[in-house]
Motif scaffolding. Structure first.
Motif, short mmCIF file in Angstrom:
data_model
loop_
_atom_site.label_atom_id
_atom_site.label_comp_id
_atom_site.label_asym_id
_atom_site.label_seq_id
_atom_site.Cartn_x
_atom_site.Cartn_y
_atom_site.Cartn_z
N VAL A 33 0.84 -1.20 0.00
CA VAL A 33 0.00 0.00 0.00
C VAL A 33 0.88 1.26 0.00
CG1 VAL A 33 -2.02 -1.11 1.01
CG2 VAL A 33 -0.29 -0.12 2.52
N ARG A 34 2.13 1.09 -0.38
CA ARG A 34 3.10 2.18 -0.37
C ARG A 34 2.65 3.37 -1.22
NH1 ARG A 34 7.93 1.98 1.66
NH2 ARG A 34 8.01 -0.28 1.57
N LEU A 35 1.99 3.11 -2.34
CA LEU A 35 1.54 4.20 -3.19
C LEU A 35 0.46 5.05 -2.52
CD1 LEU A 35 1.36 2.33 -6.62
CD2 LEU A 35 3.11 3.94 -5.86
N LEU A 41 -4.59 4.74 5.37
CA LEU A 41 -5.45 3.56 5.25
C LEU A 41 -5.70 2.90 6.59
CD1 LEU A 41 -4.14 1.70 2.08
CD2 LEU A 41 -6.22 3.05 2.31
N ARG A 42 -6.92 2.39 6.75
CA ARG A 42 -7.32 1.70 7.97
C ARG A 42 -8.07 0.44 7.60
NH1 ARG A 42 -8.84 6.31 12.18
NH2 ARG A 42 -7.47 7.90 11.36
N VAL A 43 -8.18 -0.47 8.55
CA VAL A 43 -8.98 -1.67 8.36
C VAL A 43 -10.40 -1.24 8.01
CG1 VAL A 43 -9.97 -3.69 9.52
CG2 VAL A 43 -7.55 -3.09 9.87
N GLY A 44 -10.95 -1.86 6.99
CA GLY A 44 -12.29 -1.53 6.52
C GLY A 44 -12.31 -0.65 5.28
N PHE A 53 -0.55 -4.59 -5.64
CA PHE A 53 -0.35 -3.20 -5.28
C PHE A 53 -1.69 -2.47 -5.21
CE2 PHE A 53 3.53 -4.60 -7.24
CZ PHE A 53 4.50 -4.08 -6.40
N ALA A 54 -1.89 -1.70 -4.15
CA ALA A 54 -3.05 -0.83 -4.06
C ALA A 54 -2.75 0.42 -4.88
CB ALA A 54 -3.34 -0.46 -2.61
N MET A 55 -3.61 0.71 -5.85
CA MET A 55 -3.39 1.82 -6.76
C MET A 55 -4.16 3.08 -6.34
SD MET A 55 -1.35 0.20 -8.65
CE MET A 55 -1.04 1.30 -10.00
#
Length: 93
Positions: A33-35, A41-44, A53-55
């Motif tokens: 989730v570096r990008l 970011l949090r749980v949920g 990769f989270a974009m």
């Protein structure tokens, strides 16, 4: 074709290394989730994921709409789910 698919953050695995576990259609994987380091970011939370990769951070409604549209694409959706299932960012305790 490269697709981003919605996933929900279920755990922050390693904040220092920017790793989170997300659930995509029942499959859970560690992703980078570096990008999105500035998105807190949090749980949920929901993110758009492409091969480990989270974009982008997205809201739940956008996740639902995107998932519905991607599933309508048939074979491309299956290919993206298979790529997600076979990819995982390593993490050592």
């Amino acid at each position: 074709m490269c697709l981003g698919i919605p996933g929900q953050v279920v755990d922050i695995v390693d904040a220092e290394q920017s790793l989170a576990k997300v659930d995509v259609n029942g499959v859970r994987r560690n992703i980078s989730v570096r990008l999105l380091a500035d998105d807190n970011l949090r749980v949920g939370d929901w993110v758009l994921v492409h091969v480990g990769f989270a974009m982008a951070k997205i809201d739940e409604r956008e996740a639902e709409i995107t998932l519905d549209q991607v599933q309508r694409m048939g074979a491309d959706y299956v290919t993206e789910i298979e790529a997600f299932t076979s990819s995982e960012i390593g993490w050592e305790a």
